[in-house]
Write a protein that holds these residues in place. Structure first.
Motif: not given
Length: 411
Positions: A140-160
């Motif tokens: 479950k995810v509560p209302a009014g919470a600071n959720l943290v989404v972590s991402l990794h881009t192994p080979d990103a390039a060009g417009p983000a």
């Protein structure tokens, strides 16, 4: 608007500087990434609990980590995130995607940081111009919470792709540190949200829906206090959490400098309506509060032009089964681009919004913001100082003016 450019450029430069200071590492290739076609998953079940309009940011970077802090509105289970490559010119691979709850800064609450998958795979490749929803995450995810989404881009390039002016501090690193609860590796900061444009949950009450606020810098939160979630949609989310209505989710689809009719600061409201608003899960009502940038741009936009744009948004939203609440355009006398001709158009446009009957409901933001001594000006108590954008008190006043019952609408 001039100020939105300053905010967005500063955010992107800050991100670039922070990442340049990190030590270089070898590029890590994502293992067994699943590829989604542009027409693949465009809608998730449930209800949107957070969103930010997609726009073009700077250049993508290889082997970079993003720890993005977002604030939920409606509570629920089966969390999903939507990752966007809407403005990319090549496929984007993301791996090590996780979601957890913030402890403080870049640190996470132990035990909450869980991996997200895509069709069961730990990595996903999103084609240029496309977006993809993750599989549901248990818990479950509560209302009014600071959720943290972590991402990794192994080979990103060009417009983000991302959202430039977040009014929220997020964190950067080099390499894949997404699984770590500690903030130790996350030494860079950014004022933008990268590649993430929506989060949904499944509320316990299946009748729960959401409202999407389609707007410009006032909706985006410019001049509200950074990191305190004091944009007017944030105040509205807190009201709805306590209100006896079925609309609990709030999607903030504001872009600073945005216009209804013309591209420029992001795609126009007309051009981004489907992606940013109508595709969001559980959206029952569109709250339209936009037009001041069309009026003050000195491009010859007439009241008839702007009204035609409003009518097109209403038509398309109604065709998608959504209700539309129209908000009057606020005063801006004292802003450098103010002139009597633009003010005359604003008054005519506001008469249409109030009196035409073409909206399902109306919220009179002009009445809330204007000074009783000079109705062409924002009330000094609500003015952040530039005579256009409300301060925190003004943001709260806007949210307080919205009738929760007007959002709990079906067609």
């Amino acid at each position: 608007m001039r100020l939105w450019r300053v905010g967005r450029i500063a955010a992107v430069l800050l991100a670039a500087v922070a990442c340049q200071s990190a030590p270089a590492r070898a590029v890590v290739r994502a293992p067994q990434a699943i590829t989604r076609a542009p027409e693949a998953i465009t809608r998730a079940p449930g209800t949107v609990t957070w969103a930010a309009s997609a726009d073009r940011l700077g250049e993508g970077a290889a082997d970079r980590g993003y720890r993005l802090v977002v604030h939920t509105s409606v509570a629920g289970s089966e969390l999903r995130v939507r990752l966007s490559n809407a403005f990319g010119d090549r496929p984007l691979t993301l791996d090590g995607v996780r979601a957890g709850l913030q402890s403080h800064g870049a640190a996470l609450r132990p035990g909450t940081n869980r991996r997200l998958t895509f069709g069961g795979a730990a990595a996903v490749t999103v084609p240029a111009g496309a977006s993809v929803w993750s599989d549901p995450r248990p818990g479950k995810v509560p209302a009014g919470a600071n959720l943290v989404v972590s991402l990794h881009t192994p080979d990103a390039a060009g417009p983000a792709t991302g959202h430039g002016m977040a009014m929220q501090t997020s964190y950067l690193t080099q390499g894949d540190h997404t699984a770590e609860d500690s903030a130790a590796a996350w030494t860079g900061t950014t004022g933008s949200w990268w590649y993430l444009d929506a989060v949904s949950v499944r509320p316990s009450d299946t009748a729960t829906g959401a409202v999407a606020a389609l707007g410009d810098s006032v909706t985006d939160g410019w001049q509200s206090t950074t990191d305190l979630d004091r944009r007017w949609p944030d105040y509205l989310a807190r009201r709805l959490d306590r209100a006896g209505t079925h609309v609990k989710g709030v999607a903030n689809e504001g872009i600073s400098g945005n216009r209804v009719l013309a591209d420029g600061a992001g795609q126009s409201a007309l051009h981004r309506l489907d992606r940013d608003v109508l595709s969001q899960p559980g959206v029952r009502t569109v709250f339209l509060f936009e037009g001041v940038n069309d009026l003050k741009a000195h491009t010859g936009v007439t009241a008839a032009d702007l009204i035609a744009g409003y009518r097109e948004i209403v038509r398309r939203a109604h065709a998608a089964g959504k209700c539309v609440v129209g908000a009057t355009v606020g005063p801006f006398k004292g802003w450098p681009e103010f002139d009597p001709a633009a003010e005359a158009v604003r008054q005519e446009v506001n008469r249409f919004i109030r009196d035409s009957g073409e909206f399902d409901a109306v919220t009179d933001f002009d009445r809330v913001l204007r000074s009783p001594y000079d109705p062409e000006r924002i009330l000094p108590f609500f003015d952040n100082g530039d005579h256009l954008h409300p301060n925190d008190k003004g943001m709260q006043a806007l949210a307080d003016a919205v009738d929760p019952g007007s959002l709990d609408c079906t067609r």
